[in-house]
Write a protein that holds these residues in place. Structure first.
Motif, PDB file in Angstrom:
ATOM      1  N   HIS A 143     -25.757  15.054   0.487  1.00  0.00           N
ATOM      2  CA  HIS A 143     -26.133  16.368   1.064  1.00  0.00           C
ATOM      3  C   HIS A 143     -27.275  16.808   0.260  1.00  0.00           C
ATOM      4  O   HIS A 143     -27.011  17.262  -0.862  1.00  0.00           O
ATOM      5  N   GLU A 144     -28.375  17.149   1.052  1.00  0.00           N
ATOM      6  CA  GLU A 144     -29.542  17.738   0.520  1.00  0.00           C
ATOM      7  C   GLU A 144     -29.963  17.052  -0.830  1.00  0.00           C
ATOM      8  O   GLU A 144     -30.393  17.788  -1.758  1.00  0.00           O
ATOM      9  N   GLY A 145     -29.985  15.734  -0.793  1.00  0.00           N
ATOM     10  CA  GLY A 145     -30.474  14.878  -1.876  1.00  0.00           C
ATOM     11  C   GLY A 145     -29.468  14.806  -3.037  1.00  0.00           C
ATOM     12  O   GLY A 145     -29.617  14.285  -4.228  1.00  0.00           O
ATOM     13  N   ARG A 146     -28.177  15.544  -2.912  1.00  0.00           N
ATOM     14  CA  ARG A 146     -27.125  15.460  -4.151  1.00  0.00           C
ATOM     15  C   ARG A 146     -25.897  14.652  -3.477  1.00  0.00           C
ATOM     16  O   ARG A 146     -25.636  15.001  -2.318  1.00  0.00           O
ATOM     17  N   TRP A 147     -25.426  14.065  -4.186  1.00  0.00           N
ATOM     18  CA  TRP A 147     -24.025  13.433  -3.757  1.00  0.00           C
ATOM     19  C   TRP A 147     -22.911  14.156  -4.179  1.00  0.00           C
ATOM     20  O   TRP A 147     -22.819  14.837  -5.121  1.00  0.00           O
ATOM     21  N   TRP A 148     -21.994  14.283  -3.279  1.00  0.00           N
ATOM     22  CA  TRP A 148     -20.714  15.252  -3.501  1.00  0.00           C
ATOM     23  C   TRP A 148     -19.436  13.993  -3.272  1.00  0.00           C
ATOM     24  O   TRP A 148     -19.475  13.217  -2.311  1.00  0.00           O
ATOM     25  N   VAL A 149     -18.575  14.062  -4.194  1.00  0.00           N
ATOM     26  CA  VAL A 149     -17.578  13.121  -4.200  1.00  0.00           C
ATOM     27  C   VAL A 149     -16.335  14.078  -4.079  1.00  0.00           C
ATOM     28  O   VAL A 149     -15.926  14.890  -4.939  1.00  0.00           O
ATOM     29  N   ARG A 150     -15.314  13.442  -3.224  1.00  0.00           N
ATOM     30  CA  ARG A 150     -14.215  14.173  -3.063  1.00  0.00           C
ATOM     31  C   ARG A 150     -13.208  12.872  -3.340  1.00  0.00           C
ATOM     32  O   ARG A 150     -13.062  12.126  -2.737  1.00  0.00           O
ATOM     33  N   THR A 151     -12.169  13.520  -4.068  1.00  0.00           N
ATOM     34  CA  THR A 151     -11.153  12.498  -4.391  1.00  0.00           C
ATOM     35  C   THR A 151      -9.776  13.232  -4.121  1.00  0.00           C
ATOM     36  O   THR A 151      -9.446  14.249  -4.559  1.00  0.00           O
ATOM     37  N   ASP A 152      -9.051  12.468  -3.504  1.00  0.00           N
ATOM     38  CA  ASP A 152      -7.695  12.590  -2.893  1.00  0.00           C
ATOM     39  C   ASP A 152      -6.772  11.810  -3.772  1.00  0.00           C
ATOM     40  O   ASP A 152      -6.795  10.460  -3.751  1.00  0.00           O
ATOM     41  N   VAL A 153      -5.709  12.386  -4.573  1.00  0.00           N
ATOM     42  CA  VAL A 153      -4.733  11.877  -5.219  1.00  0.00           C
ATOM     43  C   VAL A 153      -3.353  11.900  -4.764  1.00  0.00           C
ATOM     44  O   VAL A 153      -2.999  13.284  -4.660  1.00  0.00           O
ATOM     45  N   SER A 154      -2.770  11.069  -4.419  1.00  0.00           N
ATOM     46  CA  SER A 154      -1.465  11.215  -3.678  1.00  0.00           C
ATOM     47  C   SER A 154      -0.355  10.485  -4.894  1.00  0.00           C
ATOM     48  O   SER A 154      -0.481   9.705  -5.399  1.00  0.00           O
ATOM     49  N   ASN A 155       0.547  11.768  -5.180  1.00  0.00           N
ATOM     50  CA  ASN A 155       1.737  11.078  -6.116  1.00  0.00           C
ATOM     51  C   ASN A 155       2.838  10.360  -5.237  1.00  0.00           C
ATOM     52  O   ASN A 155       3.206  10.701  -4.502  1.00  0.00           O
ATOM     53  N   VAL A 156       2.865   9.019  -5.898  1.00  0.00           N
ATOM     54  CA  VAL A 156       4.051   8.066  -5.335  1.00  0.00           C
ATOM     55  C   VAL A 156       4.837   7.884  -6.406  1.00  0.00           C
ATOM     56  O   VAL A 156       5.000   6.749  -6.863  1.00  0.00           O
ATOM     57  N   GLY A 157       5.906   8.880  -6.753  1.00  0.00           N
ATOM     58  CA  GLY A 157       6.734   8.546  -7.716  1.00  0.00           C
ATOM     59  C   GLY A 157       6.748   8.490  -9.282  1.00  0.00           C
ATOM     60  O   GLY A 157       7.386   8.408  -9.974  1.00  0.00           O
TER      61      GLY A 157
END
Length: 77
Positions: A42-56
């Protein structure tokens, strides 16, 4: 049967046994943490979204990295 064939059969048997053991161990313990990340430019910059799911398992830590133009990624405090 010569030594080459005997070694090949031995390797195939131990490989199949190891794969079976991994499958069985994963079946008994199950997955632990599932990570899903998406990125967007977006507008020449990288945005990273991370979703972490707890599985036990309890999540002990999580780190965030920031992108400074012209520099390497740095860990945010």
């Amino acid at each position: 049967m010569n030594w080459t064939n005997a070694l090949a059969v031995f390797g195939a048997l131990t490989g199949a046994g190891g794969l079976g053991w991994q499958i069985w161990s994963h079946h008994l313990t199950g997955g632990r943490v599932e990570v899903f990340s998406t990125r967007l430019k977006h507008e020449g910059r990288w945005w990273v979204r991370t979703d972490v799911s707890n599985v036990g398992v309890a999540i002990v830590g999580y780190s965030v990295w920031r992108d400074i133009p012209g520099h390497r990624l740095k860990r945010a405090l």
